[in-house]
Design an enzyme around this catalytic site. Structure first.
Site, PDB file in Angstrom:
ATOM      1  CE  LYS A  10      13.141  30.124  20.631  1.00  0.00           C
ATOM      2  NZ  LYS A  10      12.817  31.501  20.385  1.00  0.00           N
ATOM      3  CB  VAL A  96       1.574  25.829  17.398  1.00  0.00           C
ATOM      4  CG1 VAL A  96       2.086  25.781  15.972  1.00  0.00           C
ATOM      5  CG2 VAL A  96       1.487  24.429  17.991  1.00  0.00           C
ATOM      6  N   GLY A  99       6.920  31.811  19.209  1.00  0.00           N
ATOM      7  CA  GLY A  99       8.247  32.324  19.565  1.00  0.00           C
ATOM      8  C   GLY A  99       8.884  31.533  20.695  1.00  0.00           C
ATOM      9  CB  SER A 104      13.153  24.415  17.470  1.00  0.00           C
ATOM     10  OG  SER A 104      12.828  25.331  16.465  1.00  0.00           O
ATOM     11  CG  ASP A 137      15.269  28.975  17.196  1.00  0.00           C
ATOM     12  OD1 ASP A 137      16.330  29.590  16.965  1.00  0.00           O
ATOM     13  OD2 ASP A 137      14.162  29.538  17.325  1.00  0.00           O
TER      14      ASP A 137
HETATM   15  O1  C5P Z   1      15.303  27.796  10.011  1.00  0.00           O
HETATM   16  P1  C5P Z   1      13.859  28.098  10.254  1.00  0.00           P
HETATM   17  O2  C5P Z   1      12.937  27.179   9.521  1.00  0.00           O
HETATM   18  O3  C5P Z   1      13.539  28.210  11.697  1.00  0.00           O
HETATM   19  O4  C5P Z   1      13.644  29.569   9.648  1.00  0.00           O
HETATM   20  C1  C5P Z   1      12.388  30.050   9.220  1.00  0.00           C
HETATM   21  C2  C5P Z   1      12.593  31.231   8.297  1.00  0.00           C
HETATM   22  O5  C5P Z   1      13.073  32.373   9.020  1.00  0.00           O
HETATM   23  C3  C5P Z   1      13.615  31.032   7.200  1.00  0.00           C
HETATM   24  O6  C5P Z   1      13.022  30.486   6.041  1.00  0.00           O
HETATM   25  C4  C5P Z   1      14.129  32.438   6.926  1.00  0.00           C
HETATM   26  O7  C5P Z   1      13.225  33.126   6.100  1.00  0.00           O
HETATM   27  C5  C5P Z   1      14.045  33.093   8.281  1.00  0.00           C
HETATM   28  N1  C5P Z   1      15.327  33.068   9.033  1.00  0.00           N
HETATM   29  C6  C5P Z   1      16.341  33.977   8.704  1.00  0.00           C
HETATM   30  N2  C5P Z   1      17.515  33.956   9.412  1.00  0.00           N
HETATM   31  C7  C5P Z   1      17.686  33.098  10.448  1.00  0.00           C
HETATM   32  C8  C5P Z   1      16.673  32.187  10.804  1.00  0.00           C
HETATM   33  C9  C5P Z   1      15.502  32.198  10.065  1.00  0.00           C
HETATM   34  O8  C5P Z   1      16.193  34.773   7.775  1.00  0.00           O
HETATM   35  N3  C5P Z   1      18.827  33.118  11.142  1.00  0.00           N
END
Ligand code: C5P
Length: 290
Positions: A10, A96, A99, A104, A137
């Site tokens: 993405k 990896v 972004g 995901s 994501d």
């Molecule tokens: O959910 P994911 O593992 O992708 O998120 C990684 C980190 O990014 C989370 O632990 C959090 O610190 C931060 N995050 C956030 N707000 C979001 C998505 C991610 O603060 N909407």
């Protein structure tokens, strides 16, 4: 039982951070787009127990720390299916920590494969709900296409598909920690934000130039390092007639939108001289889950 499927990367056409929520996560507004750059996932289930993940990248965990394994575990918990040993083989093409939602998308693909394999006929909403436990994501990556993602990423609105174009992706050789970048954001002090409603309107008119002109990512303004390199990549893309450029997700990959395939190819050739990880991709539409 064995199934193989593609997990599409993405890109963010925009990324805005609306507020910090009480649980520490941030409420987002992101226009997301699936692209043809993809990992290939082969999943095998046999009688037994345990989940293993294999890939040619030795630094990726093979156990429950891998997002593909987390997704399989979440599926089995949700459906209460037991008694299977799961082997997941990843052919990684998506860089990896770039972004590009590689992890995901792998997680979402595992959920789609398991739903098909076990004929559980889960709805898109159910798959997205399971996906949310796995990563912010993942819900978008269940159905992909062009969507507005809000909340943590779980509130999804289908948008008019981005008009077909060439999307050049270039990843500079450093990575950004997503949690560290979020920590650098002070929501009240964000000076410039994407014009998300304007971008959505441009999509609804199928106005590719209007979309490209409105692409913006608030993370670009708080990068601890690499800002100059990102600007250099954008500069090469613009010199070769990109109609818009932006960093995707928490970076560091940069995308350039091109109407013209030859121009995109020229930019690709130029960037490849300095950057190993460049990919010329196309838009991918929604898979069509109900
Ligand atoms: O959910 P994911 O593992 O992708 O998120 C990684 C980190 O990014 C989370 O632990 C959090 O610190 C931060 N995050 C956030 N707000 C979001 C998505 C991610 O603060 N909407």
């Amino acid at each position: 039982m064995t199934e193989t499927a593609l997990a599409y990367a993405k890109v963010n056409l925009s990324l805005d951070i609306v507020s910090k929520m009480p649980d520490g996560y941030h409420s987002m507004q992101m226009v997301m787009q699936s692209v043809s750059l993809a990992d290939e996932i082969t999943l095998t289930c046999e009688k037994g127990e345990g989940i293993r993940v294999k890939s040619e990248l030795s630094f990726l965990p093979g156990d429950a720390r891998n997002i593909a394994a987390k997704a399989a575990l979440a599926f089995f918990n949700y459906t209460a299916i037991t008694g299977y040993r799961t082997h997941i083989e990843l052919v990684k093409k998506i860089p990896v920590c770039a972004g590009l939602g590689g992890g995901s998308s792998d997680g979402a693909c595992v959920l789609r494969i398991l739903d098909k394999m076990f004929k559980t006929a889960l709805t898109r909403a159910e798959l997205e709900k399971i996906g949310m436990e796995v990563g912010s994501d993942v819900p978008f990556c269940i159905d992909g296409g062009t969507s507005l993602a809000e909340g943590r990423g779980e509130i999804l609105t289908n948008l008019t598909p981005l008009p077909e174009c060439f999307i050049l992706i270039c990843k500079p050789p450093f990575s950004c920690s997503t949690p560290a970048l979020f920590k650098r954001i002070n929501v009240d002090k964000i000076k410039a934000r994407p014009d998300t409603p304007g971008l959505i309107k441009a999509l609804s008119r199928s106005d590719l130039t209007g979309v490209a002109r409105r692409m913006y990512n608030v993370f670009e303004d708080v990068l601890p390092r690499g800002g100059r390199e990102i600007d250099e990549i954008k500069g090469v893309m613009q010199d070769k007639n990109a109609i818009g450029t932006v960093m995707t997700g928490s970076g560091p990959s940069v995308i350039g939108l091109f109407e013209n395939g030859d121009a995109a190819q020229e930019a690709y050739i130029q960037l490849r001289k300095s950057y190993k990880e460049c990919f010329l991709s196309r838009t991918v539409e929604r898979l069509g889950y109900k």
